[in-house]
Enzyme design. Structure first.
Site, mmCIF file in Angstrom:
data_model
loop_
_atom_site.group_PDB
_atom_site.id
_atom_site.type_symbol
_atom_site.label_atom_id
_atom_site.label_comp_id
_atom_site.label_asym_id
_atom_site.label_seq_id
_atom_site.Cartn_x
_atom_site.Cartn_y
_atom_site.Cartn_z
ATOM 1 N N HIS A 21 0.863 -1.171 0.000
ATOM 2 C CA HIS A 21 0.000 0.000 0.000
ATOM 3 C C HIS A 21 0.905 1.227 0.000
ATOM 4 C CE1 HIS A 21 -2.976 -2.785 2.378
ATOM 5 N NE2 HIS A 21 -2.812 -3.163 1.126
ATOM 6 N N ASN A 22 1.656 1.376 -1.083
ATOM 7 C CA ASN A 22 2.559 2.511 -1.236
ATOM 8 C C ASN A 22 1.742 3.627 -1.877
ATOM 9 O OD1 ASN A 22 3.809 -0.239 -2.368
ATOM 10 N ND2 ASN A 22 5.331 0.722 -1.071
#
Ligand SMILES: Cc1cc2nc3c(=O)[nH]c(=O)nc-3n(C[C@H](O)[C@H](O)[C@H](O)COP(=O)(O)OP(=O)(O)OC[C@H]3O[C@@H](n4cnc5c(N)ncnc54)[C@H](O)[C@@H]3O)c2cc1C
Ligand code: SF4
Lengths: 237, 590
Positions: free
Chosen positions: B517-518
């Protein structure tokens, strides 16, 4: 105690099952570990390694034997053909770090938080690690690692694990980390990869392997799953 | 000299979740579209077929569905004065590759953000005062509200056949759902998954303490379902090989199960695989894209002319492509110039493992989103003034898989090898459950992307450089969650309890998997001085380049990103289709 003991007739013949549920009783009555359709697994004694020479192979067997020993809990890494698994991994993508970014420059003394930063592939780490650790054993005990007593082997492995035993040509802790991780992988990965012979590792835990369909088990609270493992090639126990 | 391909109207960079949606939503314009995907083609059959797919070593541990760092990676350092080193072998996050992208091997947690998360800076300022925001924190509002996006969340959830229980339908609180969620226009398209034993234990414990647990919204179908594109999902069988694996069963929502077979029938749409885009090409005054340049599977450089370029290359790969293309000015924290690369953020997670001698969980019975959650300590439920941090978490008990190489959890103090380890593994496998927090991560002046000065990819182009570390605000947030989860865990009377939460001494560790979840780096905003994209995900500087994905987030939500990523994609697709294509221009005047 869950049903998983059912799968654990160790070499010492200790069957510790205390079946508490109908399912577990039913399972026990299937009788030990009936191996249906087992594809012939490799015999460790006659196996010819492709990634290790004879001295390295003796080291590897002696190390795996201590990392996951054969004991009261059940058979260990040698019974599960873990060294065969490691040998095959070393000749594949993993051993050669083919999926990794291996372009330089390589930093010395990098923070461990930044992950693997060595120019060595895992296979190279094994070769150097075994050579150095064996040299250390010869210096200290007058024998190579494979000829040491189990307690001495544990002492050497613990030294590498804790980072106290420094090796001249490779980071001993990094070597140990690969060795332990790959030994566990070989104990628990599907038998098609060469280890986990007859699903010994899965049986120890009660992991059903590649069954992959559990809808009717979702809402069975606190009831141990009764079926033994199956492998990708269809072996059952 | 690059070969030039026949021009198309629209070129799509990457064919994961976002560009599969874009393809489908623009297909009926009749415009010609080509998707360039750097990985291989993938279909449920043969690529995800049973039994080959459910091989923990190959896919779970050796990451054979993910982007190998050998092909492309980032470099990482903890602060702007450090030297970044390459992310050489995968650990903390697992970028996807191939048709379907990471949508093939995600878990399927499908959330909508809380209303206040969409206007975080204004909410904090209005409610707690501007001085609540610490020096160096860079949070911003989204330039679009929850209410504006509601129809598009709905559209994404119906496309993906989400299984869940609504907590708020048009302002009416629904029993059994999440009472803190924003109002939704309708119930989920499918009923919730039935959870495993841990879900019931957690639900009971949380309810008894006055909290509001609910089933986590899942992209793993609870029943057979046909979506508006005519694609049918089969009920999930809890195979326990969900995250990191392709679904063997047509049950996990993915581009393959929900979109691509319908899209591939459109004659104006085509896919070219093993084609890696290396830049977006601009005209000489850098205000219009003329197409993209890619390297095909034979290593040949190809120029693909196009009138419209839509990048859906995954969050930080979008950022890098913009940098390599000279679209926008690269952020420099020292000079406080540029916007491209600003506001990289991640996800703050922590958790407790609970071990019970007398409880058996059959941990191999699981799916990617088999979980019960509560949002009583979500972003909108916490008094930031009193607690001294900005953020929040969802608290969840989940059971995904019992795969022994990566999911064998042992009590604290268990030996790591030898007979002691074996005994512990035998005794405790299947006897533990977890209660975890999945929390927000704020953006900061010193957490950002730029181009690495040293390390390059196979084409000699610089790798993306990430500068990131945990900050005290977010550590306080996760420690708050620890204190809140502990009594819930203890109320279940486990024989042993193990905590893993970041502390004030923690620095970001690239080794253990955390989340993919960048977010941030090419953020959306109302002002080109502080953002790269306008509210329709169109670049401020080059109006025929749109950028899909979580790169647009100005800080991270407390949630997994794809619910919002999907809604923003539908929202942008509508703007492109109904407005931009009729009159190509900047859709928002700077
Ligand atoms: C293990 C895992 C679990 C996850 N679980 C969840 C979850 O439970 N809930 C949730 O909300 N999210 C989850 N995610 C995140 C989710 O998968 C992503 O948010 C989503 O896939 C993003 O969609 P995208 O289209 O932006 O990128 P992707 O789906 O990753 O697609 C991008 C595509 O672009 C291609 N590409 C990149 N660069 C180039 C180039 N230069 N040229 C050509 N092609 C290129 C890539 O190969 C890829 O196929 C998870 C991710 C992972 C890895
Ligand atoms: S758990 Fe369900 S959705 Fe996930 S891969 Fe297995 S069958 Fe598919």
């Amino acid at each position: 105690m869950s049903k998983k003991s059912e799968f654990l007739p160790s070499r010492r013949g200790l069957l510790k099952a205390t079946a508490t549920t109908a399912a577990a009783v039913a399972l026990a009555s299937r009788g030990g570990s009936a191996l249906a359709a087992s594809p012939p697994a490799v015999d460790l004694k006659s196996y010819a390694p492709v990634s290790f020479d004879a001295d390295e192979w003796r080291f590897l067997l002696a190390a795996c034997d201590r990392l996951i020993p054969d004991d009261d809990t059940g058979p260990g890494a040698l019974a599960a053909n873990v060294p065969v698994f490691i040998d095959r991994q070393m000749s594949g993508d993993f051993g050669h770090a083919r999926d990794w970014y291996m372009k330089g420059p390589f930093a010395k003394d990098a923070s461990p938080l930044l992950g693997y930063q060595s120019p060595l592939t895992p296979a190279e780490v094994y070769h150097l690690g075994i050579k150095d650790a064996d040299a250390y054993c010869r210096d200290t005990f007058g024998k190579p690692f494979a000829e040491l007593a189990p307690e001495q082997r544990d002492q050497v492995l613990a030294g590498l694990d804790k980072g106290e035993l420094k090796l001249p040509n490779v980071d001993g802790k990094a070597f140990f980390t690969f060795l332990l991780q790959n030994t566990k992988e070989g104990f628990f990965a599907d038998p098609i990869h060469g280890g986990n012979k007859h699903m010994i590792g899965w049986a120890m835990l009660g992991f059903p392997g590649a069954r992959g369909a559990y809808l009717e088990w979702v809402d069975q609270d606190n009831v141990p799953y009764p079926l033994g493992p199956v492998s990708l090639s269809g072996e059952r126990r | 000299m690059a070969r030039t391909e026949k021009p198309v109207d629209i070129v799509l960079i990457g064919l994961g979740w976002t560009n599969s949606i874009i393809g489908m939503e623009l297909a009926d314009t009749g415009l010609t579209m080509v998707a360039l995907e750097r990985g291989e083609n993938r279909d449920t059959v043969p690529d995800f077929a049973y039994p080959r797919m459910i091989d923990e070593l190959t896919y779970g541990v050796r990451y054979k569905l993910m982007l190998p760092p050998a092909q492309n990676t980032v470099t990482m350092r903890h602060d702007p004065s450090g030297t970044a080193l390459p992310y050489r072998s995968l650990g903390s996050f697992l970028p996807g590759i191939g048709v379907g992208g990471a949508g093939v091997h995600w878990n399927g947690h499908t959330w909508r953000p809380e209303e206040v998360e969409m206007r975080l800076k204004s909410y904090v300022t209005e409610t707690f005062g501007a001085k609540t925001i610490p020096e160096g924190m860079a949070i911003q509002d989204y330039p679009v509200s929850y209410d504006e996006l509601e129809p598009y969340f709905d559209q994404f959830e119906k496309m993906a056949g989400i299984s869940g229980k609504a907590g708020n339908i048009n302002g009416q609180i629904q029993p059994g759902g999440n009472p803190f969620e924003g109002p939704r226009s309708s119930e989920y398209p499918n009923p919730p998954l039935k959870g495993t034993y841990n879900c019931r234990l957690f639900e009971k414990a949380a309810s008894e303490m006055g909290f509001h647990p609910f089933p986590l919204p899942a992209a793993n179908a609870s029943q057979a379902y046909t979506n508006p594109y005519g694609m049918t999902l089969g009920p999930c069988n809890y195979c326990g090989f969900c995250e990191r694996f392709g679904c063997i069963n047509y049950s996990k929502s993915s581009p393959q199960t929900c979109i691509l077979p319908a899209l591939k029938k459109k004659s104006n749409f085509s896919i070219r695989t093993k084609c890696e885009v290396i830049r977006i090409d601009l005209d000489k005054d850098k205000t219009r894209a003329t197409g993209v340049t890619y390297v095909d599977e034979h290593g040949e450089e190809v120029f693909q002319p196009a009138d419209l370029v839509i990048s859906g290359a995954y969050s930080y790969h979008n950022v890098r492509l913009l940098m390599l293309s000279g679209i926008g000015e690269i952020y420099d924290p020292a000079k406080k110039t540029g916007t491209l690369g600003r506001n990289y953020a991640y996800q703050m997670t922590g958790g407790y493992s609970l071990f019970f001698k007398d409880k058996t969980f059959n941990p191999f019975v699981g799916t990617g989103s088999n979980a019960v959650s509560m949002m009583d300590y979500g972003v909108g439920q916490i008094d930031f003034g009193k607690e001294g941090f900005i953020g929040g978490s969802i608290i969840t008990s989940a059971q995904y898989n019992g795969q022994p190489i990566r999911s064998l959890d042992l009590p604290a103090g268990s030996p790591a090898w030898g007979s002691g380890w074996k005994k512990a593994a035998h005794e405790w496998y299947g006897h533990s459950m977890s209660i975890a927090s999945h929390g927000s991560n704020m953006s900061y002046d010193t957490c950002y992307f730029d181009l690495d000065p040293t390390y390059t990819d196979a084409y000699g182009q610089p790798l993306l450089r990430m500068t990131f570390d945990w900050k005290p605000n977010d550590i306080r947030m996760t420690q708050f969650m620890k204190a809140k989860i502990e009594p819930i865990a203890k109320s279940l009377s486990p024989d042993s309890l193990k905590a893993s939460f970041k502390t004030e001494n923690s620095h970001y560790d690239l080794r253990p998997y955390q989340t993919t979840h960048n977010v941030g780096g090419a953020i959306m905003g109302a002002d080109p001085k502080t953002s790269v994209l306008n509210r329709y995900l169109q670049t401020w500087d080059v109006h025929n380049v749109f950028v899909m994905g979580a790169s647009a987030f100005p800080q991270n939500l407390q949630f997994n990103p794809t619910g919002l990523v999907g809604a923003l994609t539908y929202w942008a697709a509508r703007a492109i289709r109904e407005d931009y294509l009729k009159d190509p221009r900047p859709l928002v005047q700077a």
